[in-house]
Design an enzyme around this catalytic site. Structure first.
Site, PDB file in Angstrom:
ATOM      1  N   LYS A   1       0.847  -1.205   0.000  1.00 18.83           N
ATOM      2  CA  LYS A   1       0.000   0.000   0.000  1.00 18.83           C
ATOM      3  C   LYS A   1       0.875   1.245   0.000  1.00 18.83           C
ATOM      4  CE  LYS A   1      -3.783  -2.500   2.094  1.00 18.83           C
ATOM      5  NZ  LYS A   1      -4.567  -2.885   3.257  1.00 18.83           N
TER       6      LYS A   1
ATOM      7  N   GLN B   1      -4.657  -1.571   9.399  1.00 21.87           N
ATOM      8  CA  GLN B   1      -4.513  -2.895   8.784  1.00 21.87           C
ATOM      9  C   GLN B   1      -5.137  -3.952   9.708  1.00 21.87           C
ATOM     10  OE1 GLN B   1      -3.257  -3.554   5.644  1.00 21.87           O
ATOM     11  NE2 GLN B   1      -3.961  -5.635   6.038  1.00 21.87           N
TER      12      GLN B   1
ATOM     13  N   ASP C   1     -11.049   2.729   3.578  1.00 22.48           N
ATOM     14  CA  ASP C   1     -11.353   1.305   3.412  1.00 22.48           C
ATOM     15  C   ASP C   1     -12.853   1.087   3.183  1.00 22.48           C
ATOM     16  OD1 ASP C   1      -9.266  -0.511   3.313  1.00 22.48           O
ATOM     17  OD2 ASP C   1      -8.952  -0.512   5.490  1.00 22.48           O
TER      18      ASP C   1
END
Ligand code: NAD
Length: 283
Positions: A52, A96, A119
């Protein structure tokens, strides 16, 4: 002969488009910053976080990295999230998953400011998807819509079957297909006679989390099959939820594993980051 839907190529196209967009935004004085938080050092999470950050650097987004020890308390993590929520320089916050067991993932997700939840997991963003208003959408299903559109697959009016009902993949996938005017059915672990349903699918999205569960006996001749699963077999090779060898000859198009859905997830995370300062940054 079936078409292989090339997620590597399509994700690269999207990243190039975003890179150009970010350069234009920079000229207008608009910069983008993603804060990435990792708790503990799970090796798979470290790989995802690394990828990422690399993608951010590639398209011109700044990334801030927060690597917290495994024993971090929920309170400590929530305080960091709140600090980043209040930081005007930060456009997106990504925590995460999975988190260590002492931390309630749901609580952390709901603490991220919805306008920084790139997200797309916050209830407010999920609700927005549900009622068709503006908000961030979970990256994996968003990427699947791009895969279908950029491969010339028509969704409107088609029978779409999604196997799996997770909050991250199955449910938002069903809502997105519905938004694209598909006729959508969701199968899950309690579905009976699943083959009867999947054999009606023009588009079958498989997010079941079981290696090679779906073979040709589940597939209507000529269907489009999207395989979300990712597993490492005993032979150390990656495979999906679909038995590619058996299924592919019966499809008109199918995603491989690796190189199908996987690369799209990060591309769409970048898309969501750019959306924080510019609406609909790519078609
Ligand atoms: P999950 O375990 O949260 O959900 C699996 C779903 O499948 C559940 O809703 C369950 O009801 C259903 N299910 C389980 N067994 C079933 C059965 N026998 N028949 C029908 N339905 C059944 O998984 P998830 O987070 O949605 O992920 C699914 C897969 O996709 C996993 O392999 C995961 O690693 C992968 N994944 C890949 C990406 C990517 O970027 N490529 C992103 C997210 C998830």
């Amino acid at each position: 002969m079936y078409q292989i839907i090339d997620g590597k190529k399509i994700s690269q196209e999207i990243k190039e488009e975003l890179k150009e967009k970010v350069a234009v935004l920079k000229e207008q004085g608009k910069t983008i910053c993603l804060a990435v938080i990792q708790v503990g050092n799970d090796p798979a999470s470290s790989v995802y976080v690394g990828n990422k950050k690399k993608a951010c650097a590639y398209i011109g987004i700044e990334s801030q990295s927060y690597e917290l020890p495994e024993e971090t308390t929920q309170q400590e993590l929530l305080e960091l999230v709140q600090r980043l929520n209040a930081d005007d320089k930060v456009n997106g916050i990504l925590v995460q998953l999975p988190l260590p067991k002492q931390i309630d993932e749901g609580k952390v997700i709901q603490t991220i400011a919805p306008e920084k939840d790139v997200d797309g997991f916050h209830e407010k963003n999920v609700g927005a998807l549900c009622v068709g208003s503006k908000g961030y959408v979970s990256c994996t299903p968003l990427g699947i819509i791009q895969l279908l559109k950029r491969s010339g697959v028509e969704i409107a009016g088609k029978n779409c079957v999604v196997i799996g009902r997770s909050n991250i993949v199955g449910k938002p996938m069903a809502l997105l297909l519905l938004r694209e005017n598909g006729t959508v059915t969701v199968c899950h672990s309690r579905t009976q006679n699943m083959k009867e349903i999947t054999k009606q699918a023009d588009i079958l999205v498989v997010a079941v989390g079981k290696p090679k569960l779906i073979d040709d006996t589940y597939i209507k001749e000529g269907a489009v099959v999207i395989d979300v699963g990712i597993h490492r077999g005993a032979d150390n090779k990656l495979c999906g939820d679909v038995d590619f060898e058996k299924a592919a000859p019966h499809t008109s198009a199918i995603t491989p594993v690796p190189g199908g859905v996987g690369p799209m997830t990060i591309a769409m995370l970048m898309y969501n980051c750019v959306s924080s300062v510019s609406e609909n940054p790519v078609p």
